[in-house]
Design an enzyme around this catalytic site. Structure first.
Site, PDB file in Angstrom:
ATOM      1  N   LYS A  28      -8.023  41.807 -22.706  1.00 38.14           N
ATOM      2  CA  LYS A  28      -6.946  42.602 -23.304  1.00 38.14           C
ATOM      3  C   LYS A  28      -5.562  42.032 -22.963  1.00 38.14           C
ATOM      4  O   LYS A  28      -4.614  42.225 -23.712  1.00 38.14           O
ATOM      5  CB  LYS A  28      -7.056  44.053 -22.889  1.00 38.14           C
TER       6      LYS A  28
HETATM    7  C1  LIG Z   1     -12.008  46.259 -24.500  1.00 34.02           C
HETATM    8  C2  LIG Z   1     -13.140  45.437 -23.999  1.00 34.02           C
HETATM    9  C3  LIG Z   1     -14.231  45.074 -24.828  1.00 34.02           C
HETATM   10  C4  LIG Z   1     -14.361  45.569 -26.252  1.00 34.02           C
HETATM   11  O1  LIG Z   1     -13.412  45.014 -27.119  1.00 34.02           O
HETATM   12  P1  LIG Z   1     -13.125  45.674 -28.555  1.00 34.02           P
HETATM   13  O2  LIG Z   1     -11.929  44.967 -29.058  1.00 34.02           O
HETATM   14  O3  LIG Z   1     -12.870  47.140 -28.291  1.00 34.02           O
HETATM   15  O4  LIG Z   1     -14.331  45.461 -29.399  1.00 34.02           O
HETATM   16  C5  LIG Z   1     -15.207  44.254 -24.306  1.00 34.02           C
HETATM   17  N1  LIG Z   1     -15.158  43.825 -23.028  1.00 34.02           N
HETATM   18  C6  LIG Z   1     -14.144  44.158 -22.203  1.00 34.02           C
HETATM   19  C7  LIG Z   1     -14.170  43.676 -20.789  1.00 34.02           C
HETATM   20  C8  LIG Z   1     -13.095  44.972 -22.648  1.00 34.02           C
HETATM   21  O5  LIG Z   1     -12.090  45.296 -21.817  1.00 34.02           O
END
Ligand SMILES: *Cc1c(COP(=O)(O)O)cnc(C)c1O
Length: 482
Positions: free
Chosen positions: A126
């Site tokens: 993120k």
């Molecule tokens: C947010 C997140 C995901 C999922 O990503 P999306 O964009 O919601 O599909 C997967 N792995 C981790 C570690 C995350 O923080």
């Protein structure tokens, strides 16, 4: 570039990138998308291969944000994607690459690799988008002489990524609700050790759902929201999606020698934000063979890509798993793909997502649209806790590489979709230290800890405990924005 809503609002109106940057949903409840995807020419693709990450980000983002002057955008991407920000690499020599590609080995006649997306300040992918968002927000607010108070709820990943992106930014305050004493010691320390005066950690006496309910209640008080300039940074934010397009290009270049080759990506998925960016990269012309959607036990998306049925889960059917950032009951970015799948017909999208609200889902099997999902390269699979543990152990033993639980879901599902001669890139979405319990279960050892995080649990923490009460939270915000 003009932006339209998946449900039709804004067609014939002008919405620029900056117009939709600070907002969430479109006014008709839909999600914003560009009126058409910019195409990448063969010449551009050839030229981009050699670019450093920040300049590649500039080239891609400028196609979506023609209202930001080039020199400003270039400065923003160069300030965001630096080796100092993405410093938590496992191999020092990779520091300049921002998203290094690590090849595990050859399986099924093709290289299987991890694209490291979690070397940023909070050790999860993120950061890739959120760090840019912090700089874009600060830039846009300053330009218009505005301020913004971000209110959010988190059980871990998103909240800390938002705080590390917004800390010290002019014109921005962050009020982040988290459940008091319910996060891991590491996650708590990551968030609460921030001492920046514009970051407010609010520990709510309740569970994560209570925090989310408070955010909803505050957001529904439209007068308060307008007066206090409350905004959010949730996963439907368009700039977050488009920032993620960049690393699909970067991963492609790292895994291939020429632009005649094709690759596949496997994406550990929850709200469909990450893999939606892969879809957009493919629509722009990146030679992507398959986009493999990997889910955990919360398999809303796997069910759709296998059957054509989209069925939102009740909270009683939403499981708490050992890959918690993928524990979703519905996939909030999915509507963007459905819009494309249905040939960009906003009336049908509106109808389908009314069905979601009224009947809990929809079925595209019968209509024939579903057959087209494969034309867009999508396939899927799911993983369980035992699969994660087995995969973490196997990757460690075979390749001497420690992976986190979400990435393990990805590797497990990727292995079911290997095609000889087509490199498979699994997006690594977090580092193992964030999910230590499962690492200890799988490997009977402690997860690797990047140097910058040694002793983080012992740092002084700055947070405020508040009752599970939206009015109390409003008071708290109001007192600090005067
Ligand atoms: C947010 C997140 C995901 C999922 O990503 P999306 O964009 O919601 O599909 C997967 N792995 C981790 C570690 C995350 O923080």
């Amino acid at each position: 570039m003009n932006y339209i809503s998946t449900r039709g609002a804004g067609i014939g109106e002008r919405h620029t990138f900056s117009d939709i940057l600070l907002g969430g949903l479109a006014k008709d409840g839909g999600l914003y998308l560009p009126n058409e995807y910019p195409k990448v020419s063969a010449d551009e693709l050839a030229r981009w291969r050699a670019l450093p990450y920040a300049d590649l980000a500039f080239e891609i983002l400028r196609k979506f944000s023609d209202d930001i002057p080039d020199e400003d955008l270039r400065e923003l991407t160069r300030r965001t994607y630096t080796a100092q920000v993405y410093c938590n690499v496992r191999d020092e020599e990779n520091a300049a690459q921002i998203t290094p590609l690590k090849t595990l080995g050859v399986e099924g006649g093709t290289p299987l690799s991890l694209l490291e997306l979690s070397n940023g300040p909070t050790l999860a992918f993120k950061d890739m988008a959120m760090q840019l968002l912090g700089n874009l927000f600060e830039y846009t607010l300053a330009k218009h002489g505005q301020t913004l108070n971000i209110l959010g709820a988190t059980s871990g990943d998103t909240g800390s990524a938002a705080e590390y992106a917004m800390r010290g930014k002019k014109g921005i305050r962050v009020f982040m609700l988290s459940p008091h004493k319910k996060m891991s010691a590491f996650q708590t320390a990551q968030m609460y050790s921030l001492q920046d005066p514009n970051i407010f950690n609010i520990a709510i006496e309740g569970v994560f759902d209570d925090c989310q309910d408070i955010v909803k209640a505050v957001s529904n008080d439209h007068a308060f929201k307008a007066q206090q300039k409350i905004g959010t940074v949730n996963s439907i934010n368009w700039a977050r999606v488009v920032a993620q397009v960049v690393y699909y290009f970067k991963g492609y270049f790292a895994a291939t020698k020429s632009n005649d080759e094709r690759v596949s990506f496997t994406v550990p998925s929850g709200n469909f934000g990450n893999v939606c960016a892969g879809h957009i990269a493919r629509m722009m012309g990146l030679p992507v063979e398959k986009l493999v959607v990997a889910t955990n036990e919360n398999d809303v998306l796997d069910e759709f890509f296998r059957t054509g049925i989209y069925r939102v889960r009740k909270s009683s059917e939403t499981y708490h798993t050992s890959s918690p950032s993928m524990d979703i009951s519905k996939a909030s970015n999915f509507e963007r793909f459905v819009f494309d799948l249905l040939g960009r017909d906003p009336k049908r999208v509106l109808q389908l997502f009314r069905d979601v609200e009224e009947k809990g889902g929809f079925d595209l099997q019968a209509s024939g649209d579903f057959a087209r999902a494969q034309e867009f390269g999508f396939v899927s699979g799911r993983s369980s806790h035992d699969d994660r543990v087995d995969t973490i152990r196997d990757v460690f033993e075979q390749y001497d590489t420690m992976i986190d639980t979400h990435t393990a879901d990805g590797v497990k599902v990727a292995r079911e979709h290997l095609q000889a001669g087509i490199p498979m890139i699994v997006l690594e979405t977090a580092q193992p230290i964030k999910f230590g319990e499962t690492i200890r279960e799988a490997l009977e050892r402690e997860p690797e800890r990047p140097a910058a995080f040694s002793g983080i649990e012992d740092l002084p923490q700055r947070f405020e405990v508040l009752a599970n009460d939206a009015e109390r939270v409003k008071e708290f915000v109001a007192e600090r924005t005067r």
